[in-house]
Scaffold this motif. Structure first.
Motif, short mmCIF file in Angstrom:
data_model
loop_
_atom_site.label_atom_id
_atom_site.label_comp_id
_atom_site.label_asym_id
_atom_site.label_seq_id
_atom_site.Cartn_x
_atom_site.Cartn_y
_atom_site.Cartn_z
N GLU A 39 0.83 -1.21 0.00
CA GLU A 39 0.00 0.00 0.00
C GLU A 39 0.86 1.25 0.00
O GLU A 39 0.52 2.25 -0.63
N HIS A 43 0.51 4.47 -2.47
CA HIS A 43 0.40 5.85 -1.98
C HIS A 43 1.54 6.72 -2.51
O HIS A 43 1.32 7.89 -2.83
N LYS A 67 -11.35 -0.02 2.05
CA LYS A 67 -10.53 0.10 3.26
C LYS A 67 -10.41 1.57 3.66
O LYS A 67 -9.79 2.38 2.97
N PRO A 68 -11.00 1.96 4.81
CA PRO A 68 -11.03 3.37 5.22
C PRO A 68 -9.64 4.00 5.38
O PRO A 68 -9.43 5.14 4.97
N SER A 69 -8.69 3.27 5.95
CA SER A 69 -7.37 3.85 6.15
C SER A 69 -6.68 4.13 4.81
O SER A 69 -6.00 5.15 4.65
N LEU A 72 -8.36 7.26 3.23
CA LEU A 72 -7.96 8.50 3.88
C LEU A 72 -6.60 8.97 3.37
O LEU A 72 -6.45 10.13 2.96
N VAL A 73 -5.63 8.08 3.37
CA VAL A 73 -4.30 8.46 2.90
C VAL A 73 -4.34 8.82 1.42
O VAL A 73 -3.71 9.79 0.99
#
Length: 94
Positions: A39, A43, A67-69, A72-73
């Protein structure tokens, strides 16, 4: 100044194509139970300017969209990328 914007647009286009390809690769790996892309790498590609390709891949491939995390990123990298052209514009005309 127009050269800066053209160069920036080309940068975003190339990185978006690469990022879309990496998302596609990761989606295929997930389906077939093979080695996955970190991931952090996804990113990093988004932060370097490939976020449009990442955004498109997330929607078309339905990959990394729950996937919320991660979301967010991802959106923080989008925000950071949108501030660069705005800062260039503001610096030129502000």
């Amino acid at each position: 100044m127009i050269r800066v914007y053209v160069g920036l647009a080309l940068w975003y286009l190339v990185l978006s194509l690469i990022t879309f390809g990496v998302y596609w690769w990761d989606k295929r790996a997930a389906i077939h139970g093979r080695w996955r892309v970190r991931e952090r790498s996804l990113h990093l590609l988004a932060a370097l300017g490939g976020w449009p390709g990442g955004w498109l891949a997330r929607h078309l491939l339905r990959h990394k969209s729950r996937k919320p995390s991660f979301r967010l990123v991802f959106w923080l990298t989008v925000l950071a990328n949108l501030t660069l052209p705005a800062a260039l514009w503001w610096g030129r005309w502000g």
